[in-house]
Design a protein around this motif. Structure first.
Motif, PDB file in Angstrom:
ATOM      1  N   ASP A 166      13.598   1.722  -1.954  1.00 35.23           N
ATOM      2  CA  ASP A 166      12.392   2.556  -2.005  1.00 35.23           C
ATOM      3  C   ASP A 166      11.507   2.218  -3.203  1.00 35.23           C
ATOM      4  OD1 ASP A 166      13.003   3.894   0.360  1.00 35.23           O
ATOM      5  OD2 ASP A 166      14.052   5.522  -0.671  1.00 35.23           O
ATOM      6  N   GLU A 167      12.121   1.968  -4.331  1.00 34.97           N
ATOM      7  CA  GLU A 167      11.332   1.637  -5.526  1.00 34.97           C
ATOM      8  C   GLU A 167      10.646   0.285  -5.378  1.00 34.97           C
ATOM      9  OE1 GLU A 167       9.391   2.324  -8.991  1.00 34.97           O
ATOM     10  OE2 GLU A 167      10.574   3.752  -7.826  1.00 34.97           O
ATOM     11  N   VAL A 168      11.343  -0.698  -4.806  1.00 37.14           N
ATOM     12  CA  VAL A 168      10.746  -2.017  -4.578  1.00 37.14           C
ATOM     13  C   VAL A 168       9.558  -1.886  -3.624  1.00 37.14           C
ATOM     14  CG1 VAL A 168      11.135  -4.275  -3.478  1.00 37.14           C
ATOM     15  CG2 VAL A 168      12.759  -3.391  -5.176  1.00 37.14           C
ATOM     16  N   MET A 169       9.723  -1.100  -2.558  1.00 38.64           N
ATOM     17  CA  MET A 169       8.613  -0.905  -1.620  1.00 38.64           C
ATOM     18  C   MET A 169       7.432  -0.219  -2.314  1.00 38.64           C
ATOM     19  SD  MET A 169       9.109  -2.150   1.419  1.00 38.64           S
ATOM     20  CE  MET A 169       9.687  -3.571   0.508  1.00 38.64           C
ATOM     21  N   SER A 170       7.718   0.731  -3.178  1.00 37.65           N
ATOM     22  CA  SER A 170       6.660   1.427  -3.915  1.00 37.65           C
ATOM     23  C   SER A 170       5.906   0.470  -4.832  1.00 37.65           C
ATOM     24  CB  SER A 170       7.286   2.574  -4.721  1.00 37.65           C
ATOM     25  OG  SER A 170       6.302   3.197  -5.509  1.00 37.65           O
ATOM     26  N   ILE A 171       6.646  -0.371  -5.548  1.00 39.93           N
ATOM     27  CA  ILE A 171       6.014  -1.359  -6.446  1.00 39.93           C
ATOM     28  C   ILE A 171       5.173  -2.332  -5.628  1.00 39.93           C
ATOM     29  CG2 ILE A 171       6.431  -3.256  -8.068  1.00 39.93           C
ATOM     30  CD1 ILE A 171       9.058  -1.718  -8.852  1.00 39.93           C
ATOM     31  N   ALA A 172       5.723  -2.803  -4.505  1.00 37.83           N
ATOM     32  CA  ALA A 172       4.988  -3.754  -3.666  1.00 37.83           C
ATOM     33  C   ALA A 172       3.704  -3.133  -3.127  1.00 37.83           C
ATOM     34  CB  ALA A 172       5.877  -4.234  -2.523  1.00 37.83           C
ATOM     35  N   LYS A 173       3.779  -1.865  -2.694  1.00 40.57           N
ATOM     36  CA  LYS A 173       2.576  -1.200  -2.173  1.00 40.57           C
ATOM     37  C   LYS A 173       1.516  -1.023  -3.257  1.00 40.57           C
ATOM     38  CE  LYS A 173       5.096   1.988   0.105  1.00 40.57           C
ATOM     39  NZ  LYS A 173       5.433   3.163   0.939  1.00 40.57           N
ATOM     40  N   GLU A 174       1.953  -0.716  -4.458  1.00 39.53           N
ATOM     41  CA  GLU A 174       0.994  -0.469  -5.544  1.00 39.53           C
ATOM     42  C   GLU A 174       0.435  -1.752  -6.146  1.00 39.53           C
ATOM     43  OE1 GLU A 174       0.566   2.056  -9.701  1.00 39.53           O
ATOM     44  OE2 GLU A 174       2.498   2.043  -8.667  1.00 39.53           O
ATOM     45  N   HIS A 175       1.259  -2.790  -6.265  1.00 40.93           N
ATOM     46  CA  HIS A 175       0.836  -3.987  -7.005  1.00 40.93           C
ATOM     47  C   HIS A 175       0.855  -5.271  -6.179  1.00 40.93           C
ATOM     48  CE1 HIS A 175       0.846  -1.640 -10.667  1.00 40.93           C
ATOM     49  NE2 HIS A 175       2.038  -1.176 -10.327  1.00 40.93           N
ATOM     50  N   GLY A 176       1.293  -5.203  -4.923  1.00 40.75           N
ATOM     51  CA  GLY A 176       1.497  -6.407  -4.126  1.00 40.75           C
ATOM     52  C   GLY A 176       0.331  -6.874  -3.287  1.00 40.75           C
ATOM     53  N   GLY A 177      -0.850  -6.363  -3.539  1.00 40.62           N
ATOM     54  CA  GLY A 177      -2.029  -6.844  -2.823  1.00 40.62           C
ATOM     55  C   GLY A 177      -1.895  -6.746  -1.319  1.00 40.62           C
ATOM     56  N   ALA A 178      -2.150  -7.870  -0.627  1.00 34.82           N
ATOM     57  CA  ALA A 178      -2.120  -7.885   0.834  1.00 34.82           C
ATOM     58  C   ALA A 178      -0.730  -7.566   1.368  1.00 34.82           C
ATOM     59  CB  ALA A 178      -2.592  -9.243   1.354  1.00 34.82           C
ATOM     60  N   TYR A 179       0.316  -8.017   0.661  1.00 35.13           N
ATOM     61  CA  TYR A 179       1.678  -7.709   1.100  1.00 35.13           C
ATOM     62  C   TYR A 179       1.910  -6.198   1.078  1.00 35.13           C
ATOM     63  CZ  TYR A 179       6.797  -7.454   1.062  1.00 35.13           C
ATOM     64  OH  TYR A 179       8.103  -7.141   1.336  1.00 35.13           O
ATOM     65  N   GLY A 180       1.471  -5.566   0.006  1.00 32.33           N
ATOM     66  CA  GLY A 180       1.599  -4.119  -0.100  1.00 32.33           C
ATOM     67  C   GLY A 180       0.821  -3.400   0.992  1.00 32.33           C
ATOM     68  N   LEU A 181      -0.363  -3.897   1.287  1.00 32.60           N
ATOM     69  CA  LEU A 181      -1.165  -3.313   2.360  1.00 32.60           C
ATOM     70  C   LEU A 181      -0.477  -3.488   3.708  1.00 32.60           C
ATOM     71  CD1 LEU A 181      -3.819  -1.855   2.915  1.00 32.60           C
ATOM     72  CD2 LEU A 181      -4.900  -4.090   3.181  1.00 32.60           C
ATOM     73  N   GLY A 182       0.171  -4.631   3.896  1.00 28.86           N
ATOM     74  CA  GLY A 182       0.923  -4.877   5.123  1.00 28.86           C
ATOM     75  C   GLY A 182       2.070  -3.896   5.294  1.00 28.86           C
ATOM     76  N   ILE A 183       2.739  -3.560   4.198  1.00 25.91           N
ATOM     77  CA  ILE A 183       3.820  -2.572   4.245  1.00 25.91           C
ATOM     78  C   ILE A 183       3.262  -1.216   4.655  1.00 25.91           C
ATOM     79  CG2 ILE A 183       5.523  -1.313   2.860  1.00 25.91           C
ATOM     80  CD1 ILE A 183       5.729  -3.889   1.115  1.00 25.91           C
ATOM     81  N   GLU A 184       2.142  -0.840   4.031  1.00 20.29           N
ATOM     82  CA  GLU A 184       1.485   0.427   4.375  1.00 20.29           C
ATOM     83  C   GLU A 184       1.124   0.459   5.868  1.00 20.29           C
ATOM     84  OE1 GLU A 184       0.786   3.080   2.494  1.00 20.29           O
ATOM     85  OE2 GLU A 184       0.844   2.398   0.415  1.00 20.29           O
ATOM     86  N   TYR A 185       0.554  -0.642   6.340  1.00 21.70           N
ATOM     87  CA  TYR A 185       0.135  -0.731   7.738  1.00 21.70           C
ATOM     88  C   TYR A 185       1.332  -0.566   8.675  1.00 21.70           C
ATOM     89  CZ  TYR A 185      -1.487  -2.820  12.099  1.00 21.70           C
ATOM     90  OH  TYR A 185      -1.784  -3.051  13.420  1.00 21.70           O
ATOM     91  N   ALA A 186       2.400  -1.310   8.407  1.00 22.12           N
ATOM     92  CA  ALA A 186       3.585  -1.240   9.270  1.00 22.12           C
ATOM     93  C   ALA A 186       4.175   0.170   9.290  1.00 22.12           C
ATOM     94  CB  ALA A 186       4.628  -2.255   8.814  1.00 22.12           C
ATOM     95  N   GLU A 187       4.210   0.803   8.138  1.00 18.24           N
ATOM     96  CA  GLU A 187       4.735   2.166   8.070  1.00 18.24           C
ATOM     97  C   GLU A 187       3.843   3.138   8.834  1.00 18.24           C
ATOM     98  OE1 GLU A 187       7.088   1.823   3.777  1.00 18.24           O
ATOM     99  OE2 GLU A 187       5.289   3.047   3.918  1.00 18.24           O
ATOM    100  N   ASP A 188       2.530   2.994   8.650  1.00 19.20           N
ATOM    101  CA  ASP A 188       1.594   3.900   9.308  1.00 19.20           C
ATOM    102  C   ASP A 188       1.559   3.691  10.823  1.00 19.20           C
ATOM    103  OD1 ASP A 188       0.895   4.964   6.870  1.00 19.20           O
ATOM    104  OD2 ASP A 188      -1.001   3.854   6.706  1.00 19.20           O
ATOM    105  N   MET A 189       1.547   2.443  11.259  1.00 16.20           N
ATOM    106  CA  MET A 189       1.383   2.137  12.674  1.00 16.20           C
ATOM    107  C   MET A 189       2.666   2.272  13.476  1.00 16.20           C
ATOM    108  SD  MET A 189      -1.811   1.650  13.028  1.00 16.20           S
ATOM    109  CE  MET A 189      -1.937   0.932  14.640  1.00 16.20           C
ATOM    110  N   PHE A 190       3.781   1.877  12.843  1.00 14.22           N
ATOM    111  CA  PHE A 190       5.007   1.778  13.625  1.00 14.22           C
ATOM    112  C   PHE A 190       6.183   2.532  13.017  1.00 14.22           C
ATOM    113  CE2 PHE A 190       2.667  -2.309  13.766  1.00 14.22           C
ATOM    114  CZ  PHE A 190       2.174  -2.200  15.044  1.00 14.22           C
ATOM    115  N   GLY A 191       5.948   3.162  11.875  1.00 19.25           N
ATOM    116  CA  GLY A 191       7.056   3.832  11.199  1.00 19.25           C
ATOM    117  C   GLY A 191       8.102   2.836  10.735  1.00 19.25           C
TER     118      GLY A 191
END
Length: 196
Positions: A166-191
């Motif tokens: 969970d912490e790695v995902m949080s860091i990636a979402k906050e600081h990982g640019g497009a990768y972080g945005l991709g994580i957000e998208y996957a979570e929002d669209m598909f859980g």
């Protein structure tokens, strides 16, 4: 983490400073998440270079910062002692400027038998050429270049590692640019959760 300070940042031209600050924050949070002993060092903080970046101080609020007068952190026995006390022969180094405050201690640490990794995107030089030539010199001497994201993901290694997931995902979402945005998208669209 060496000399991430305003005076050094003002003259850093090899990388966009907003991006460097983002990457430094991601690096610091990654180290803390995985309980990596972290040495913080500044040069002439009160008289010339200013205090360590607030992003680093926020992650390590109670940690003693070793302030030096020497350009080469490895010349300061407090830094060397802190590294030795960590008890690990692998070092991960980032700092400003690559061509001075990073290259000098990295070459000395390599000579002293350490395996050294240099975080290229959490470091920067006064010119692109200065940064690149310093990186080339360190690589030729045996250092390994990495990025802050590579560092974090190599520490995670396996998405089944729930202790840090969970912490790695949080860091990636906050600081990982497009990768972080991709994580957000996957979570929002598909859980979806990576690796789950």
């Amino acid at each position: 983490m060496i000399d991430h300070q305003p005076q050094m940042a003002f003259a850093t031209k090899s990388h966009d400073m907003t991006l460097v600050r983002n990457n430094v924050a991601g690096l610091a949070k990654s180290a803390k998440t995985f309980n990596v002993p972290t040495v913080l060092s500044t040069v002439s903080a009160d008289t010339f270079s200013g205090q360590i970046f607030p992003e680093i101080k926020e992650v390590f609020p109670d940690q003693k910062i070793i302030d030096r007068t020497s350009m080469n952190a490895w010349d300061d026995q407090n830094v060397v002692k802190a590294v030795e006390n960590a008890g690990n022969k692998k070092l991960v180094v980032a700092g400003l400027w690559t061509e001075v405050c990073v290259v000098m201690p990295v070459l000395d640490a390599l000579e002293d038998g350490y395996e050294v990794y240099v975080v290229t995107d959490a470091s920067g030089g006064v010119t692109t050429e200065a940064h690149e030539m310093a990186m080339d010199r360190m690589i030729q001497a045996g250092a390994t270049p990495i990025t802050w994201m590579q560092y974090m993901l190599e520490l995670q290694r396996d998405w089944a590692n729930q202790e840090t997931y969970d912490e790695v995902m949080s860091i990636a979402k906050e600081h990982g640019g497009a990768y972080g945005l991709g994580i957000e998208y996957a979570e929002d669209m598909f859980g979806a959760k990576e690796g789950k």
